[in-house]
Scaffold this motif. Sequence first.
Motif, mmCIF file in Angstrom:
data_model
loop_
_atom_site.group_PDB
_atom_site.id
_atom_site.type_symbol
_atom_site.label_atom_id
_atom_site.label_comp_id
_atom_site.label_asym_id
_atom_site.label_seq_id
_atom_site.Cartn_x
_atom_site.Cartn_y
_atom_site.Cartn_z
ATOM 1 N N ALA A 60 79.186 24.582 23.787
ATOM 2 C CA ALA A 60 79.338 25.449 23.854
ATOM 3 C C ALA A 60 80.770 26.363 24.510
ATOM 4 O O ALA A 60 81.719 26.505 24.751
ATOM 5 C CB ALA A 60 78.706 25.761 24.986
ATOM 6 N N LEU A 61 80.729 25.010 24.851
ATOM 7 C CA LEU A 61 82.290 25.188 25.516
ATOM 8 C C LEU A 61 84.222 25.177 24.794
ATOM 9 O O LEU A 61 85.353 25.780 24.670
ATOM 10 C CB LEU A 61 83.108 23.286 26.653
ATOM 11 N N ARG A 62 83.414 25.244 22.922
ATOM 12 C CA ARG A 62 84.722 25.546 22.557
ATOM 13 C C ARG A 62 84.596 26.717 21.808
ATOM 14 O O ARG A 62 85.711 27.750 21.561
ATOM 15 C CB ARG A 62 84.086 24.254 20.821
ATOM 16 N N ASN A 63 82.758 27.743 22.070
ATOM 17 C CA ASN A 63 83.124 29.092 22.222
ATOM 18 C C ASN A 63 84.597 29.906 22.812
ATOM 19 O O ASN A 63 84.258 29.264 24.579
ATOM 20 C CB ASN A 63 82.080 29.591 21.949
ATOM 21 N N PRO A 64 84.744 30.399 22.972
ATOM 22 C CA PRO A 64 85.725 31.460 23.378
ATOM 23 C C PRO A 64 84.858 32.264 24.710
ATOM 24 O O PRO A 64 84.904 32.691 26.014
ATOM 25 C CB PRO A 64 86.480 32.764 22.697
ATOM 26 N N LEU A 65 83.621 32.897 23.971
ATOM 27 C CA LEU A 65 82.747 33.563 25.257
ATOM 28 C C LEU A 65 81.877 32.711 26.178
ATOM 29 O O LEU A 65 81.193 31.418 24.632
ATOM 30 C CB LEU A 65 81.616 34.170 24.084
ATOM 31 N N LYS A 66 82.068 32.986 27.107
ATOM 32 C CA LYS A 66 80.876 31.573 27.895
ATOM 33 C C LYS A 66 79.650 32.303 28.131
ATOM 34 O O LYS A 66 78.865 30.849 28.095
ATOM 35 C CB LYS A 66 81.683 32.519 29.566
ATOM 36 N N ILE A 67 79.394 32.977 27.378
ATOM 37 C CA ILE A 67 77.534 33.320 26.976
ATOM 38 C C ILE A 67 76.937 31.991 26.553
ATOM 39 O O ILE A 67 76.232 31.807 26.520
ATOM 40 C CB ILE A 67 77.191 34.388 26.501
ATOM 41 N N PHE A 68 77.548 31.221 25.574
ATOM 42 C CA PHE A 68 77.543 29.935 25.283
ATOM 43 C C PHE A 68 76.990 29.376 26.082
ATOM 44 O O PHE A 68 76.176 27.875 25.854
ATOM 45 C CB PHE A 68 78.267 29.866 23.802
ATOM 46 N N SER A 69 77.195 28.826 26.817
ATOM 47 C CA SER A 69 77.542 28.073 28.126
ATOM 48 C C SER A 69 76.479 28.185 29.267
ATOM 49 O O SER A 69 75.301 27.276 29.295
ATOM 50 C CB SER A 69 78.813 27.859 29.261
ATOM 51 N N HIS A 70 76.413 29.098 29.980
ATOM 52 C CA HIS A 70 75.414 29.842 30.355
ATOM 53 C C HIS A 70 74.351 30.125 29.817
ATOM 54 O O HIS A 70 73.351 30.269 30.518
ATOM 55 C CB HIS A 70 76.619 30.716 31.376
ATOM 56 N N GLY A 71 74.258 30.665 28.672
ATOM 57 C CA GLY A 71 73.132 30.530 28.490
ATOM 58 C C GLY A 71 72.385 32.024 27.894
ATOM 59 O O GLY A 71 72.402 32.946 28.714
ATOM 60 N N PHE A 72 72.103 32.218 26.213
ATOM 61 C CA PHE A 72 71.027 32.998 25.948
ATOM 62 C C PHE A 72 69.532 33.555 26.491
ATOM 63 O O PHE A 72 69.258 32.163 27.590
ATOM 64 C CB PHE A 72 70.501 33.200 23.793
ATOM 65 N N PRO A 73 69.461 34.675 25.605
ATOM 66 C CA PRO A 73 67.625 34.820 27.268
ATOM 67 C C PRO A 73 65.937 33.324 26.496
ATOM 68 O O PRO A 73 66.813 33.038 25.058
ATOM 69 C CB PRO A 73 67.104 35.570 26.549
ATOM 70 N N ASN A 74 65.700 32.840 27.083
ATOM 71 C CA ASN A 74 64.764 31.824 26.632
ATOM 72 C C ASN A 74 65.480 30.679 25.722
ATOM 73 O O ASN A 74 64.711 30.022 24.958
ATOM 74 C CB ASN A 74 63.759 32.580 24.774
ATOM 75 N N ASN A 75 66.624 29.943 25.970
ATOM 76 C CA ASN A 75 67.573 29.102 25.577
ATOM 77 C C ASN A 75 66.788 28.168 25.717
ATOM 78 O O ASN A 75 66.734 26.997 25.362
ATOM 79 C CB ASN A 75 68.931 29.713 26.175
ATOM 80 N N THR A 76 65.954 27.767 27.009
ATOM 81 C CA THR A 76 65.041 26.895 27.425
ATOM 82 C C THR A 76 64.014 26.181 26.055
ATOM 83 O O THR A 76 63.940 25.330 25.836
ATOM 84 C CB THR A 76 64.216 27.086 28.611
ATOM 85 N N GLU A 77 63.727 27.112 25.216
ATOM 86 C CA GLU A 77 62.397 26.772 24.589
ATOM 87 C C GLU A 77 63.277 26.219 23.529
ATOM 88 O O GLU A 77 62.848 24.912 22.872
ATOM 89 C CB GLU A 77 61.788 28.160 24.530
#
Length: 381
Positions: free
Chosen positions: A218-235
């Motif tokens: 996630a840290l390699r991705n320029p968009l921070k949403i990859f670190s903070h998480g997409f909806p329902n990422n827990t499952e």
Amino acid sequence: MKLTQDKALIDIDNKIDFLVKKIELLNYINPTNIQEQKALFFASKFTVEPKFEYPQVDFNSYELQRALFSVKIEEIDDKVLRNLYEDIIYEYSGLIECIDTIGKGKKFYYNSLRCFGSPKEVDVENAKFILHFENENVSLKSKHRFNVDETEEQFRAYSKRYEFSYSIKHSDKLTAIAMVLNNEQSLILNSNYTFSQADIDILTNHEIGVHMVTTMNALRNPLKIFSHGFPNNTETQEGLAVFSEFMSDSLNMSRLKRIAYRVLAVDSLAKGYTFSKTFRMLCNYGMSEEGAYTVSVRVHRGGGFTKDYLYLTGLRNIYDFYSKGFDLKPLLTGKVSLEYIDSIEYLIDNGFAVPSKHITDSYQKNSNTNKNIAFILENLK
């Protein structure tokens, strides 16, 4: 990269990143007095309801919500990205509500339902199906115990297979025996626990092999949403992590049953069970008193935390996805979700994201030798 040409998107992503840095639910949901309440609960012969205390929340929920919904996502030209960011803002809003209502009984429970849902009847049936299988003989890996310092040494040795570094900390305030803190790129080990080799094999593949791998990708991705998480990422994230246990031949019947017990415990919340009633129900199903207490804390903390049933549904979904021949690599790009797989591939194909660099080691080859475990996963509904 196409992203560098989209100033509006970069500005919006940075604004959201600034706003949600403190939204790490696991920082606030773990009680600070677990051991004290455990002593009282056991001394009362399991009748006195624990009264948990929680860390102080260090942000204003109302102001954070208002700022989040003021982000002008309509300025994002790309429709796929605009829809994704809209979903993500609603997701973060729900997490803020969760954190704001920790320890406030039903208020927290209803917010937890909004964020994580609750087991369906088929999920409860799957859990009971698992519990019908007999326990395996205790292996040598389960007999010898390691203290937290010895366990840390094994984690460091295991992690040499990956090209990243992270910090390891010890805590006596965990409900889990280990967990990754995404925002800090750190692994927290429970200093009150003595670890078996079986525990360590499970945790290295689960926590480092997936949770830390997706943190670092996630840290390699320029968009921070990859670190903070997409909806329902827990499952998806927990499903990937338990699947890593399976592929590495670390997933045993005892571990799979613990995951099944969690489903029944979360289901007990919907039935209105108190902490002590959930505890007794788990004991009646064959769980040890120590194990039943830990699971009861996990699901009753905050006022009713429903997240734990997602380990089993996530495992089922990832197993099915892999069995159909699909590539798991896009799901390792960050804290992403299986239901957004098309969006992830769209972002990569159009220069808004980068493919996963770090790949879960156990996914390279199916090393599972446990026929019962394989049979169960093949037959989950």
